[in-house]
Design an enzyme around this catalytic site. Structure first.
Site, PDB file in Angstrom:
ATOM      1  N   LYS A   4       0.825  -1.216   0.000  1.00 57.08           N
ATOM      2  CA  LYS A   4       0.000   0.000   0.000  1.00 57.08           C
ATOM      3  C   LYS A   4       0.857   1.263   0.000  1.00 57.08           C
ATOM      4  O   LYS A   4       0.505   2.249  -0.662  1.00 57.08           O
ATOM      5  CB  LYS A   4      -0.963   0.003   1.186  1.00 57.08           C
ATOM      6  CG  LYS A   4      -0.353   0.176   2.556  1.00 57.08           C
ATOM      7  CD  LYS A   4      -1.428   0.209   3.617  1.00 57.08           C
ATOM      8  CE  LYS A   4      -0.836   0.280   5.020  1.00 57.08           C
ATOM      9  NZ  LYS A   4      -0.152   1.542   5.302  1.00 57.08           N
ATOM     10  N   THR A   5       1.983   1.254   0.729  1.00 60.57           N
ATOM     11  CA  THR A   5       2.845   2.444   0.751  1.00 60.57           C
ATOM     12  C   THR A   5       3.431   2.697  -0.633  1.00 60.57           C
ATOM     13  O   THR A   5       3.503   3.838  -1.101  1.00 60.57           O
ATOM     14  CB  THR A   5       3.969   2.274   1.794  1.00 60.57           C
ATOM     15  OG1 THR A   5       3.390   2.016   3.080  1.00 60.57           O
ATOM     16  CG2 THR A   5       4.821   3.536   1.882  1.00 60.57           C
ATOM     17  N   ASP A  43      -4.204   7.307   5.025  1.00 57.09           N
ATOM     18  CA  ASP A  43      -3.762   5.925   5.204  1.00 57.09           C
ATOM     19  C   ASP A  43      -4.422   5.343   6.455  1.00 57.09           C
ATOM     20  O   ASP A  43      -4.809   6.083   7.365  1.00 57.09           O
ATOM     21  CB  ASP A  43      -2.239   5.901   5.338  1.00 57.09           C
ATOM     22  CG  ASP A  43      -1.661   4.502   5.227  1.00 57.09           C
ATOM     23  OD1 ASP A  43      -2.398   3.580   4.815  1.00 57.09           O
ATOM     24  OD2 ASP A  43      -0.477   4.325   5.548  1.00 57.09           O
ATOM     25  N   GLU A  44      -4.539   4.014   6.502  1.00 55.82           N
ATOM     26  CA  GLU A  44      -5.127   3.311   7.652  1.00 55.82           C
ATOM     27  C   GLU A  44      -6.491   3.914   8.016  1.00 55.82           C
ATOM     28  O   GLU A  44      -6.777   4.208   9.180  1.00 55.82           O
ATOM     29  CB  GLU A  44      -4.177   3.364   8.865  1.00 55.82           C
ATOM     30  CG  GLU A  44      -2.782   2.828   8.612  1.00 55.82           C
ATOM     31  CD  GLU A  44      -2.729   1.313   8.445  1.00 55.82           C
ATOM     32  OE1 GLU A  44      -3.800   0.673   8.429  1.00 55.82           O
ATOM     33  OE2 GLU A  44      -1.625   0.774   8.312  1.00 55.82           O
ATOM     34  N   GLN A  48      -7.929  -5.183   9.585  1.00 55.40           N
ATOM     35  CA  GLN A  48      -6.831  -4.830  10.486  1.00 55.40           C
ATOM     36  C   GLN A  48      -7.215  -3.721  11.463  1.00 55.40           C
ATOM     37  O   GLN A  48      -6.343  -3.078  12.048  1.00 55.40           O
ATOM     38  CB  GLN A  48      -5.599  -4.414   9.679  1.00 55.40           C
ATOM     39  CG  GLN A  48      -5.009  -5.540   8.851  1.00 55.40           C
ATOM     40  CD  GLN A  48      -3.704  -5.148   8.195  1.00 55.40           C
ATOM     41  OE1 GLN A  48      -2.670  -4.998   8.850  1.00 55.40           O
ATOM     42  NE2 GLN A  48      -3.731  -4.969   6.885  1.00 55.40           N
ATOM     43  N   ARG A 104       2.214 -10.500  10.274  1.00 53.12           N
ATOM     44  CA  ARG A 104       3.500  -9.833  10.498  1.00 53.12           C
ATOM     45  C   ARG A 104       4.648 -10.697   9.976  1.00 53.12           C
ATOM     46  O   ARG A 104       5.755 -10.205   9.766  1.00 53.12           O
ATOM     47  CB  ARG A 104       3.758  -9.570  11.992  1.00 53.12           C
ATOM     48  CG  ARG A 104       2.806  -8.639  12.729  1.00 53.12           C
ATOM     49  CD  ARG A 104       2.536  -7.370  12.025  1.00 53.12           C
ATOM     50  NE  ARG A 104       1.350  -7.500  11.169  1.00 53.12           N
ATOM     51  CZ  ARG A 104       1.088  -6.732  10.123  1.00 53.12           C
ATOM     52  NH1 ARG A 104       1.913  -5.773   9.774  1.00 53.12           N
ATOM     53  NH2 ARG A 104      -0.001  -6.895   9.402  1.00 53.12           N
TER      54      ARG A 104
END
Length: 644
Positions: free
Chosen positions: A32-33, A227-228, A258, A594
């Site tokens: 995503k980044t 973001d998020e 998430q 993770r």
């Protein structure tokens, strides 16, 4: 090669979309980044001025990574002029940094001075404790921690003290909380201080009330990225809405699977309702995972598909190699910790770097047994959350600077007025802030005069000298340097830490003096647990699952997978509500994703909690994973029991 050729089809679809609302559903590890940075670059290459682009995220780590990537890509293009201070770059920051920026630039419209102090949680708690005492209330009946938590949640929901008071009526607790809250706000105003929640609430109130200021920022930032998005609370949601304006050039990126922060006000329905809020929004799903093996993703998909309230997606990878997930049944927490430490030692002796190993747990108390095991086997480890800016000596230096810029801040004055000892006691301090200094003795008046002269010198230095020079000045002129030199070995270590702060401060020397020190103070105030990883230590990382969000490691241990612990059930609760159950499932999903190569799951048949030994059943999460993806770890002696 064209910069867009680096993207997969879904990433490219998101990057080239220009005008109108866009929602990117980005699964864990799906880039995503990378997608966001390429989208920003694409906007710039297609005629959008960098200063008209805003990107907001939640962590300093994410904001820093985005800045570095955008800068790196722009530096390869000779048509763009950048300088060391970041001028020429889009505005990329965290929510709270954005709030600070708006308030320092425009806060005067709601009577907020430029040099306001940001109180950390301890500072805010100190003010609430003083208010509870001043109101003549019993702190056992009205615990300041609970009062502050309730105030924080109300502010996150965009409720002010005045609004709360108007609705409190004659209900006992709301009426008492209202009196505490109003007194708390009065004290903050007196000290020219804001708490963390104010950094979002106050800009929202400013933008709501002042049309000219609102239009200024809407024209300034014409393309907005959040973001998020699933982690936004009411006030953050409203802040973005105020900034987006009528053009609706907003790109929200997130993953409802998430969302793990409802306990601090996050509302993942914000992402679920994006299409209702912005009709005609384009939706792009990023599902190709570049981080984890297929086994890890299959297990994660098994877990999350049981949640009912979510946007459907399924992660996949093109990686071919895949190890099974290991499962270990421990006798108790000591046995579990020893297994984790021994297995970590085995990995390290197979030339795996300690920093590539993470141990995750649901609750902080679990770290004690793990730390003991790692110490006993001489394995280097680092507990996430030990922040550089939290060290006493660093907080003291920064408090001196804040006090120089804002001498009305009682919290900071109380902290450093006698560091090192100056003979100014509580009674004198009370008289100083009550405007009754004429009642002091001549000797005490002289001490107070010297203190005020010191603060004046600190302020003058702050607005005229480089930031690193200011730190050196404070260290010397306050007497701390001489004090620590004559002290114990611990004091000498504190002196070394302050000198490290001088080194850190040199990166702010590129700014004008006053801007540089303000940036340092803001960065220090907004530092998070993840920032403790800035200084890379080659050590196994120990942290809660919540703290691990946004991080990735080749090898991950997920411990304490027992009923009532993970999924977590609070003491005294007969059952877990469905929404809590779904959040716990999302939390385990975050833990699984993770990992890059290998996951070790473990649980203990017995665990001592609050002094009582409990018999445990394995977590339901274990049986939710297809058993073909797992293998049992046999109880055997590992040949290497410690590291040389």
């Amino acid at each position: 090669m064209d910069y867009l050729d680096e993207l997969n089809p879904a990433q490219k679809e998101a990057a080239i979309h220009k005008d109108g609302p866009l929602l990117i559903i980005a699964g864990a590890g799906t880039g995503k980044t990378k997608t966001l940075t390429h989208r920003i670059i694409h906007l710039i290459k297609n005629g959008v001025a960098p200063e008209n682009i805003l990107a907001i995220t939640f962590t300093n780590k994410e904001a820093k990574e985005m800045k570095e990537r955008v800068r790196s890509m722009l530096e390869t293009d000779p048509t763009f002029q950048l300088d060391a201070r970041g001028f020429g770059l889009p505005f990329l920051s965290t929510f709270h940094s954005l709030g600070v920026y708006i308030l320092k630039e425009s806060g005067k419209h709601i009577d907020i001075p430029r040099h306001f102090t940001i109180l950390d949680k301890n500072g805010s708690l100190s003010v609430v404790k003083a208010v509870v005492k001043a109101e003549g209330l019993d702190p056992k009946q009205f615990p300041p921690e609970r009062m502050l938590w309730t105030i924080s949640r109300q502010k996150g929901d965009l409720i002010t003290a005045e609004e709360y008071a108007s609705k409190a009526g004659n209900q006992y607790f709301p009426r008492i909380l209202s009196s505490i809250w109003l007194a708390y706000e009065k004290e903050l105003a007196k000290q020219k201080a804001l708490d963390f929640d104010d950094l979002i609430l106050k800009p929202v109130l400013l933008l709501q009330k002042n049309e000219a200021v609102r239009e200024y920022y809407q024209n300034k930032w014409q393309y907005i990225h959040i973001d998020e998005y699933q982690d936004t609370n009411t006030s953050q949601y409203e802040l973005t809405t105020m900034l987006v304006g009528h053009k609706k050039n907003v790109c929200a990126v997130g993953d409802g699977d998430q969302c793990i922060y409802s306990w601090r006000g996050a509302d993942f329905k914000n992402i679920l309702n994006f299409e209702k809020d912005y009709s005609g929004a384009k939706i792009v799903k990023l599902e190709q995972n570049y981080r984890s093996t297929q086994t890890i993703l299959a297990a994660a998909n098994d877990i999350i598909k049981k949640n009912k309230i979510r946007k459907e997606k399924k992660l996949f990878t093109k990686k071919t190699e895949s190890e099974k997930i290991a499962l270990f049944e421990a006798i108790d927490e000591g046995d579990e910790a020893l297994f984790v430490a021994r297995k970590a030692a085995e990995l390290i002796n197979e030339k795996i770097a300690p920093k590539d190993i993470a141990v995750l747990y649901r609750a902080n108390f679990q770290s004690r047994a793990l730390e003991e095991a790692f110490l006993s086997l001489n394995i280097p480890y680092q507990v996430l959350g030990v922040k550089f800016f939290d060290r006493k000596e660093i907080k003291d230096i920064l408090a001196f600077i804040r006090t120089g810029l804002n001498p009305d801040n009682l919290h900071d004055v109380k902290r450093v007025v006698n560091v090192p000892p100056r003979g100014i006691g509580k009674v004198t301090l009370a008289k100083m802030f009550a405007g009754a200094e004429e009642t002091l003795t001549p000797a005490m008046k002289e001490r107070v005069a010297k203190w005020r002269a010191l603060l004046d010198c600190i302020k003058e230095t702050a607005v005229n000298k480089k930031t690193s020079e200011l730190i050196k000045f404070v260290l010397k002129e306050t007497g701390l340097e001489e004090y620590y030199k004559k002290g114990s070995d611990d004091d000498k270590e504190r002196l070394e830490n302050i000198r490290e702060l001088v080194t850190l401060a040199t990166k702010y020397d590129i700014f004008a003096p006053e801007d540089g020190v303000e940036k340092l103070l803001t960065d220090a105030a907004l530092a998070t647990d993840q920032d403790s990883l800035e200084k890379e230590e080659n050590a196994v990382k120990l942290m809660t699952v919540h703290a691990s969000k946004g991080l990735e490691f080749p090898f991950v241990f997920i411990t304490g997978l027992e009923g009532d612990l993970f999924p977590h059930k609070k003491m005294g609760e007969a059952s877990v509500k469905e929404d809590q159950e779904e959040e716990e499932r999302r939390l385990f999903y975050v833990a699984l994703t993770r990992a890059e190569k290998k996951i070790f799951l473990s649980y203990a048949s017995f665990r001592t909690i609050f002094g009582s030994k409990q018999i445990n059943v394995p977590s339901e999460f274990i049986t939710d994973i297809d058993e073909s993806f797992m293998e049992l770890e046999e109880r055997e002696e590992i040949t290497t029991h410690y590291l040389e």
